[in-house]
Design a protein around this motif. Sequence first.
Motif, mmCIF file in Angstrom:
data_model
loop_
_atom_site.group_PDB
_atom_site.id
_atom_site.type_symbol
_atom_site.label_atom_id
_atom_site.label_comp_id
_atom_site.label_asym_id
_atom_site.label_seq_id
_atom_site.Cartn_x
_atom_site.Cartn_y
_atom_site.Cartn_z
ATOM 1 N N THR A 177 51.400 -5.917 6.124
ATOM 2 C CA THR A 177 50.831 -6.894 6.417
ATOM 3 C C THR A 177 49.610 -7.204 6.057
ATOM 4 O O THR A 177 48.764 -6.580 5.563
ATOM 5 N N GLY A 178 49.392 -8.410 5.929
ATOM 6 C CA GLY A 178 47.975 -8.949 5.465
ATOM 7 C C GLY A 178 48.679 -9.024 3.623
ATOM 8 O O GLY A 178 46.969 -8.537 3.155
ATOM 9 N N THR A 179 48.942 -9.562 3.354
ATOM 10 C CA THR A 179 49.346 -9.615 1.641
ATOM 11 C C THR A 179 49.085 -10.861 0.962
ATOM 12 O O THR A 179 49.000 -10.766 -0.032
ATOM 13 N N SER A 180 48.382 -11.267 1.224
ATOM 14 C CA SER A 180 47.926 -13.092 1.212
ATOM 15 C C SER A 180 46.605 -12.877 -0.276
ATOM 16 O O SER A 180 47.048 -13.787 -0.605
ATOM 17 N N SER A 181 46.115 -11.505 0.491
ATOM 18 C CA SER A 181 45.392 -11.478 -0.993
ATOM 19 C C SER A 181 44.496 -10.127 -0.489
ATOM 20 O O SER A 181 45.391 -9.311 0.321
ATOM 21 N N GLY A 182 44.153 -9.733 -0.961
ATOM 22 C CA GLY A 182 43.218 -8.372 -1.293
ATOM 23 C C GLY A 182 44.011 -6.857 -1.227
ATOM 24 O O GLY A 182 45.044 -6.738 -2.023
ATOM 25 N N LEU A 183 44.091 -5.825 -0.013
ATOM 26 C CA LEU A 183 44.103 -4.751 -0.486
ATOM 27 C C LEU A 183 45.638 -4.735 -0.693
ATOM 28 O O LEU A 183 46.354 -4.429 -1.301
ATOM 29 N N ALA A 198 59.210 1.957 6.260
ATOM 30 C CA ALA A 198 57.395 2.567 6.596
ATOM 31 C C ALA A 198 56.501 1.188 7.010
ATOM 32 O O ALA A 198 57.125 0.091 5.992
ATOM 33 N N LEU A 199 55.921 0.919 7.188
ATOM 34 C CA LEU A 199 54.869 -0.025 7.899
ATOM 35 C C LEU A 199 53.341 0.109 7.753
ATOM 36 O O LEU A 199 52.659 1.423 7.491
ATOM 37 N N VAL A 200 53.086 -0.342 6.817
ATOM 38 C CA VAL A 200 50.754 -0.514 6.821
ATOM 39 C C VAL A 200 51.157 -1.584 6.914
ATOM 40 O O VAL A 200 50.551 -3.130 7.325
ATOM 41 N N ASN A 201 49.819 -1.235 8.721
ATOM 42 C CA ASN A 201 48.758 -2.583 9.106
ATOM 43 C C ASN A 201 48.071 -2.542 8.223
ATOM 44 O O ASN A 201 46.701 -1.787 8.768
ATOM 45 N N ASN A 202 47.826 -4.152 7.526
ATOM 46 C CA ASN A 202 46.614 -4.257 6.764
ATOM 47 C C ASN A 202 45.659 -5.362 7.384
ATOM 48 O O ASN A 202 44.418 -5.286 6.902
ATOM 49 N N ALA A 203 46.751 -6.511 7.632
ATOM 50 C CA ALA A 203 46.010 -7.121 8.130
ATOM 51 C C ALA A 203 45.033 -6.724 9.317
ATOM 52 O O ALA A 203 44.463 -6.069 10.154
ATOM 53 N N GLY A 204 43.766 -8.173 8.357
ATOM 54 C CA GLY A 204 42.451 -7.754 9.602
ATOM 55 C C GLY A 204 41.070 -8.552 8.784
ATOM 56 O O GLY A 204 41.526 -9.122 7.864
ATOM 57 N N TYR A 205 40.181 -8.628 9.527
ATOM 58 C CA TYR A 205 38.853 -8.757 9.013
ATOM 59 C C TYR A 205 37.504 -8.586 9.553
ATOM 60 O O TYR A 205 37.839 -7.983 10.226
#
Length: 272
Positions: A7-13, A76-83
């Motif tokens: 998740t949250g793959t539009s930028s950054g990590l 596998a799942l990576v819960n990355n989205a956040g701010y």
Amino acid sequence: MKTILITGTSSGLGRAAVELFAASGWNVIATMRSPEKETELNILEGVFVTRLDVLDQDSIAEAIQAGIERFGKIDALVNNAGYGQNGVFESISREQIIKQFETNVIGVMDVTRGIIPHFRANGGGTLINISSCGGLIGIPNISIYSSSKFAIEGFSESISYELASQNITVKLVEPGGFDSNYAATTEHNKPALPLPHAYDDFLEDVNRFFLWLSTDKGISMEDVAKKIYEAATDGKTQLRYVIPGVVEPLVEARQTMGNQEFVDMMRVRLNQ
């Protein structure tokens, strides 16, 4: 060939993680709120870009199903989205607090809830939650962000015992400050409430404290992505993967000092 949803793959990590897993031969379901704007990840071999907004439960279910239809299953799942929400607590509005927790905590829980039945049906899986050393140490001026990551720490540790019974491994990756787009994203989330001038001296101390922390970053997004990849592939049941970065002295102190001794040390650092 294994498949991972991030998740949250539009930028950054998140973006760095997509690129690393794809280059390593994985199928990658790269999710973001506005996939129609993406022009690069969707041309990488093995990468499927689709919409997922952690605040939209329908989009979570649809992204998981679309990924399964595309690649057969998800391993596998990576819960990355956040701010990150910066600011002294008194200057953060109730609405900003709710938004921070809805994104960083409830969103993670909703995506996790969505993937568990699929993992169980396939005999297991790996769940990786991106936390922060700010979830291990209470740091002034990021109290709302830090408390959201403390929540992720407790949630992940608790469900790691529950989900082990389902052959699902839970892991936490805990960066401690790295060269990322954090500053740019927090710039759009400035405190909504005026801060009393009584905090002026304290803020000077906090600014000096953060200057001390940020003298040498040293850790890149790619370094953190490599740690995520390690967590996904090492076959261990290890829960925490700490990447200390600029807060390394504080992480080490937290691990070796008694609780009050650590708090006293922090107060000295903040000139209190």
